[in-house]
Scaffold this active site. Structure first.
Site, PDB file in Angstrom:
ATOM      1  N   THR A 119      41.968  34.030  62.558  1.00  0.00           N
ATOM      2  CA  THR A 119      40.798  34.489  61.834  1.00  0.00           C
ATOM      3  C   THR A 119      40.537  33.541  60.679  1.00  0.00           C
ATOM      4  O   THR A 119      41.383  32.732  60.304  1.00  0.00           O
ATOM      5  CB  THR A 119      41.009  35.905  61.271  1.00  0.00           C
ATOM      6  OG1 THR A 119      41.960  35.853  60.209  1.00  0.00           O
ATOM      7  CG2 THR A 119      41.512  36.850  62.351  1.00  0.00           C
ATOM      8  N   SER A 121      40.445  34.280  57.663  1.00  0.00           N
ATOM      9  CA  SER A 121      41.165  34.650  56.446  1.00  0.00           C
ATOM     10  C   SER A 121      42.659  34.400  56.537  1.00  0.00           C
ATOM     11  O   SER A 121      43.270  33.888  55.604  1.00  0.00           O
ATOM     12  CB  SER A 121      40.934  36.136  56.131  1.00  0.00           C
ATOM     13  OG  SER A 121      41.351  36.943  57.215  1.00  0.00           O
ATOM     14  N   CYS A 122      43.270  34.742  57.696  1.00  0.00           N
ATOM     15  CA  CYS A 122      44.730  34.719  57.729  1.00  0.00           C
ATOM     16  C   CYS A 122      45.310  33.621  58.596  1.00  0.00           C
ATOM     17  O   CYS A 122      46.522  33.424  58.600  1.00  0.00           O
ATOM     18  CB  CYS A 122      45.272  36.067  58.213  1.00  0.00           C
ATOM     19  SG  CYS A 122      45.059  36.340  59.979  1.00  0.00           S
ATOM     20  N   GLY A 123      44.486  32.922  59.368  1.00  0.00           N
ATOM     21  CA  GLY A 123      45.053  31.901  60.240  1.00  0.00           C
ATOM     22  C   GLY A 123      45.727  32.512  61.443  1.00  0.00           C
ATOM     23  O   GLY A 123      45.263  33.500  61.993  1.00  0.00           O
ATOM     24  N   CYS A 125      47.699  34.719  63.746  1.00  0.00           N
ATOM     25  CA  CYS A 125      48.176  36.096  63.658  1.00  0.00           C
ATOM     26  C   CYS A 125      48.868  36.491  64.949  1.00  0.00           C
ATOM     27  O   CYS A 125      48.578  35.952  66.006  1.00  0.00           O
ATOM     28  CB  CYS A 125      47.005  37.050  63.416  1.00  0.00           C
ATOM     29  SG  CYS A 125      46.082  36.717  61.910  1.00  0.00           S
TER      30      CYS A 125
END
Length: 300
Positions: A119, A121-123, A125
């Site tokens: 994503t 935002s978090c890379g 996952c």
């Protein structure tokens, strides 16, 4: 392929002297679209390996950089062809990169722990464990003798911001810039995901035959995460600098790799969290008391 920015209608709300003023008008937003990366041997249909939410543009660099930093390939020589294609959607979105590996290059493992969904935002996952993301680099960045002057470090945020054209329009994009030890900008990429911006830089370098990126500094516009440290290490970059803070795992990985990790790079001061020997002239005046380290005073 979509555009980097898109114009959308908004209502701008302003409170003026107790009165609420609502004004309709346009605004520029950073584009965010999915990119599917398909990887496999030449011939036949290649299966999807990853889907990442990204800002359209430099998609081949993004795909190649992702494969390098995740350890799927070593460099661009491991790729026979890479092409942007329409995929299965109508109308054509060109949100698929199809990568055919060179003969003899093993296809990536397809068990669930090696399937990627990223994503903005978090890379990455959903990997099975921390060991699954601690990809080992083939480059010995600890042996890189490069040093960087403090004045050069201090100049990097402004140099990065001046070239962030899409950020100036939208205010919603991260940037990654590759610099020489003397502060010369070599490559800059923007994206809604900080990890994507880094992959775009690494992919550009791979396609240019520049790996490993010895003697270079990677400057990122946000925080320094474990994942960004891993990506820098996989590309052979000895110095990672960030405008904001690093995480504990980022510092641990930088120390393990022998990288230099700089954070809170704002104005004339910054923190060297690992590898301070590469900061020219950075000899501590005196050791800070142990009790002061976790608390106040750690930020410039």
């Amino acid at each position: 392929m979509g555009r980097v920015t898109q114009r959308r209608g908004i209502v701008r709300v302003t409170v003026d002297g107790g009165q609420v003023v609502a004004t309709p008008g346009p605004d520029s937003l950073a584009a965010e679209e999915p990119l599917e990366i398909r990887v496999g041997p030449a011939g036949g249909v290649r299966p999807p390996l990853a889907v990442t939410m990204r800002t359209p543009g430099d998609d081949l660099d993004l795909a190649i950089g992702f494969l390098v930093t995740e350890g799927v390939i070593r460099d661009a020589e491991d790729v026979r062809t890479a092409q942007l294609c329409a995929g299965d959607q109508e109308p054509n979105t060109y949100n698929v990169v199809d990568v055919a590996l060179s003969p003899g290059v093993p296809a990536p493992v397809t068990d669930p722990s090696r399937n990627f969904y990223t994503t903005s935002s978090c890379g990455v996952c959903g990997k099975a464990s921390i060991d699954a993301v601690r990809t080992r680099s083939r480059f010995d960045v600890a042996a890189d003798p490069v040093t960087v002057a403090p004045a050069v470090f201090a100049s990097l945020p402004d140099a990065l911001r001046r070239r962030q054209r899409a950020f100036a329009t939208t205010g919603g994009l991260h940037a990654a810039g590759l610099f020489t030890a003397g502060g010369e900008l070599v490559c800059l990429r923007e994206d809604v995901g900080r990890h994507n911006a880094v992959d775009k830089v690494v992919g550009w370098a791979a396609r240019q035959g520049r790996l490993p990126l010895a003697g270079h500094v990677l400057m990122v516009s946000g925080r320094a995460s474990f994942e960004l440290c891993q990506k820098a290490w996989m590309a052979g970059i000895p110095v990672l600098a960030a405008v904001s803070a690093p995480s504990t795992l980022a510092v641990d990985l930088a120390e393990e790799a022998g990288m230099t990790l700089v954070g809170f790079l704002r104005g004339p001061s910054f923190n060297a969290y690992a590898g301070a020997q590469r900061v020219a002239g950075a000899v501590p005046v005196e050791a800070a008391p142990t009790a002061a380290l976790p608390g106040r005073g750690s930020r410039p």
